[in-house]
Design a protein around this motif. Structure first.
Motif, mmCIF file in Angstrom:
data_model
loop_
_atom_site.group_PDB
_atom_site.id
_atom_site.type_symbol
_atom_site.label_atom_id
_atom_site.label_comp_id
_atom_site.label_asym_id
_atom_site.label_seq_id
_atom_site.Cartn_x
_atom_site.Cartn_y
_atom_site.Cartn_z
ATOM 1 N N ALA A 70 83.923 -4.864 53.248
ATOM 2 C CA ALA A 70 84.465 -3.580 52.865
ATOM 3 C C ALA A 70 83.486 -2.654 52.278
ATOM 4 C CB ALA A 70 85.755 -4.019 51.930
ATOM 5 N N SER A 71 82.511 -3.181 51.834
ATOM 6 C CA SER A 71 81.504 -2.471 51.052
ATOM 7 C C SER A 71 80.803 -1.682 52.175
ATOM 8 C CB SER A 71 80.582 -3.232 50.336
ATOM 9 O OG SER A 71 81.143 -3.747 49.221
ATOM 10 N N ALA A 72 80.700 -1.905 53.596
ATOM 11 C CA ALA A 72 80.034 -1.320 54.452
ATOM 12 C C ALA A 72 80.681 -0.099 55.101
ATOM 13 C CB ALA A 72 79.521 -2.217 55.563
ATOM 14 N N GLY A 73 82.054 0.017 54.826
ATOM 15 C CA GLY A 73 83.108 0.936 55.350
ATOM 16 C C GLY A 73 83.123 1.052 56.967
ATOM 17 N N TRP A 74 83.106 2.041 57.633
ATOM 18 C CA TRP A 74 83.109 2.270 58.870
ATOM 19 C C TRP A 74 81.788 1.443 59.429
ATOM 20 C CZ3 TRP A 74 87.560 2.313 60.993
ATOM 21 C CH2 TRP A 74 88.499 3.462 60.586
ATOM 22 N N GLU A 75 80.808 1.417 58.953
ATOM 23 C CA GLU A 75 79.500 0.859 59.199
ATOM 24 C C GLU A 75 79.862 -0.652 59.609
ATOM 25 O OE1 GLU A 75 76.531 2.047 56.547
ATOM 26 O OE2 GLU A 75 76.381 3.868 57.209
ATOM 27 N N ALA B 142 91.781 1.045 50.683
ATOM 28 C CA ALA B 142 92.546 0.986 49.547
ATOM 29 C C ALA B 142 91.802 1.219 48.329
ATOM 30 C CB ALA B 142 93.454 -0.284 49.550
ATOM 31 N N ILE B 143 90.494 0.937 48.189
ATOM 32 C CA ILE B 143 89.623 1.085 47.358
ATOM 33 C C ILE B 143 88.638 2.087 47.298
ATOM 34 C CG2 ILE B 143 88.151 -0.232 45.403
ATOM 35 C CD1 ILE B 143 89.979 -2.794 46.384
ATOM 36 N N PRO B 144 88.372 2.994 46.353
ATOM 37 C CA PRO B 144 87.520 4.037 46.622
ATOM 38 C C PRO B 144 86.002 3.548 46.819
ATOM 39 C CG PRO B 144 88.856 4.517 44.704
ATOM 40 C CD PRO B 144 89.192 3.185 45.388
ATOM 41 N N ASP B 145 85.218 4.175 47.626
ATOM 42 C CA ASP B 145 83.718 3.809 47.883
ATOM 43 C C ASP B 145 83.003 3.413 46.564
ATOM 44 O OD1 ASP B 145 81.248 3.134 49.364
ATOM 45 O OD2 ASP B 145 80.517 5.049 49.278
ATOM 46 N N GLY B 146 82.356 2.647 46.290
ATOM 47 C CA GLY B 146 81.413 2.303 44.976
ATOM 48 C C GLY B 146 82.269 1.333 43.790
ATOM 49 N N LYS B 147 83.595 1.282 44.283
ATOM 50 C CA LYS B 147 84.672 0.547 43.128
ATOM 51 C C LYS B 147 84.860 -0.770 43.870
ATOM 52 C CE LYS B 147 84.961 4.271 40.491
ATOM 53 N NZ LYS B 147 84.425 4.283 39.338
ATOM 54 N N ILE B 148 84.427 -1.197 44.895
ATOM 55 C CA ILE B 148 84.637 -2.633 45.547
ATOM 56 C C ILE B 148 83.821 -3.488 44.822
ATOM 57 C CG2 ILE B 148 84.410 -4.064 47.569
ATOM 58 C CD1 ILE B 148 84.952 -1.402 49.346
#
Length: 465
Positions: free
Chosen positions: A32-37, A254-260
């Protein structure tokens, strides 16, 4: 012959076994921390790590099926000293991995008991690691807690939560749409190589598949391994890629970037269940995951110790390390790893941010395991030329050319993992970058040099008669 055939496992069973070895809900926050990457990283992990390592391990396991796996392969290829180093590194990294499991247990438990603030309390995490690991250690003094406990723990604490997480993530995405992931395009899916810290996630995502080489020991037990083992590899790897991407990307949405929170497995469950108006279900899921983590720790207590005592009995360690209790448990190694894990737990007190401590330990595990994978890759190349007469039920497709392509891909992947592991990610504060790199380098060197020194000064009297 009939008896042997009756023991053959099906293609479906081999796929299930493969996934069981490296399937874990604990990896979802990393994805999840990597997002679309994460899509790019997962595909890269499959091509440069999961698939080639699986094929390499299958050839080695079907040629040298003796108990011991990697250390046996390395012993035949490169000698007893490097086999000892291999066993040692696997023991050390498993201790570190178990410590991470205990830390995750503490984080999840805080939600299960309705005290989520404890997940960010370093002293609490430290105490939980100590209490939990020493508990499973004492339980294992009387032998394995039981296969049924581990199986039940895996189903209750891994499979069911993983399925629920994926389904809830899809439901949340359908209901709210794309709210945090941003658009999917070339710029968001392909990592920016000028931001080297992002590549650290590649190591974590690759190691979603760490341990898949263990499933290769079953290659001898499957009908038509030349055809069915590659199928099992591609299907199991593909399934893990798909499920981790679904769970990871929906969590990132569901969780904003940097908040995971990497150490908090229940974070997305909390979001989903709060949305559904049943926040108490987070507690239930937390308890289920704790059961799974406890069962995993129980299984990990004896595995590496049993491998190390075999090395000790071959004369590589003093006789004190060869002690077993009346139930055959390698008590010296079990106690040593419990003490070592207790010391490692102090990182959660020394390092200010709990995520930082978790990430530092995670990456050390990654580097140590990567060194073992380098030995395995070298072993398959050396043994193709050194022991061509040994019959393998499975050979890497494509003859020697195929072997070299597969080994080269794996080598590139493992070296890349080591390099990016030394680059501090965004989870490490800038003020701790130097300490991070220094810790990784020194800890890795100490872990490699220690068994070499012990081997150099070993005595003939150490060998068990």
């Amino acid at each position: 012959m009939a008896d042997k055939n009756s023991k053959k496992i099906t293609l479906f069973q081999l796929i299930a076994i493969s996934i069981a070895f490296y399937g874990s809900i604990r990896n979802v926050p990393t994805v999840a921390s990597a997002g679309w990457e994460a899509i790019f990283f997962m595909i890269g992990a499959g091509v440069l790590f999961a698939i080639p390592i699986s094929l390499i391990a299958a050839e080695l396991a079907t040629g040298w099926p003796e108990e011991g796996g990697p250390q046996v392969w390395v012993n035949v290829a490169m000698g007893e000293k490097w086999a000892f180093v291999t066993a040692w590194l696997l023991w050390i990294q498993m201790m570190v991995g178990t410590q991470m499991g205990a830390a995750a247990f503490g984080s999840v438990l805080s939600y299960a008991i309705g005290k989520p603030e404890l997940a960010h309390n370093n002293l609490y995490i430290f105490i939980i690691i100590i209490v939990t690991y020493w508990t499973v250690t004492f339980l294992n003094f009387k032998g394995k807690v039981g296969k049924w406990v581990n199986t039940l723990g895996s189903i209750v604490g891994i499979c069911i939560p993983f399925l629920i997480l994926s389904l809830l993530g899809i439901w949340y995405f359908i209901k709210h749409g794309n709210i945090n992931l941003g658009p999917l395009n070339f710029n968001t899916a392909i990592p920016n190589i000028t931001e080297l810290s992002k590549l650290s996630f590649f190591a974590g995502i690759c190691f979603i598949f760490a341990g898949l080489e263990i499933a290769s020991v079953q290659a001898n037990n499957i009908d038509n391994p030349k055809k069915n083992y590659p199928k099992a590899v591609f299907i199991s790897v593909g399934a893990m890629v798909i499920f981790n991407l679904i769970a990871g990307l929906t969590e990132a949405n569901a969780i904003p970037d940097g908040k995971i929170q990497l150490a908090n497995i229940t974070q997305p469950f909390q979001v989903y269940f709060n949305e559904l108006g049943i926040p108490w279900m987070t507690n239930v899921i937390g308890i289920m995951i704790c059961i799974g983590l406890f069962a995993q720790m129980s299984a990990w207590v004896l595995g590496p110790s049993e491998a190390m005592i075999k090395v000790a009995e071959e004369g590589n360690l003093p006789t004190i390390f060869q002690k077993r209790n009346k139930d055959g448990i390698p008590i010296t190694f079990v106690l040593i790893q419990a003490i070592a894990i207790s010391l490692l737990a102090s990182l959660f007190i020394i390092v200010p941010q709990i995520n930082t401590g978790y990430f530092m330990v995670l990456i050390l595990t990654t580097i140590l395991y990567s060194v073992v994978y380098l030995f395995i890759i070298l072993a398959v190349v050396i043994l193709r030329y050194k022991k061509p007469e040994v019959k393998r039920a499975f050979n890497i497709p494509g003859g020697k050319i195929g072997m070299w392509i597969t080994s080269t891909l794996a080598f590139i992947g493992v070296i890349l993992i080591i390099i990016v592991s030394l680059i501090p990610s965004n989870d490490v504060p800038k003020s701790a970058h130097f300490e991070y790199v220094l810790f990784q380098i020194l800890a890795t060197l100490i872990c490699i040099v220690t068994p070499i020194i012990i081997f150099k000064f070993k005595k003939p009297s150490w060998k068990k008669n």
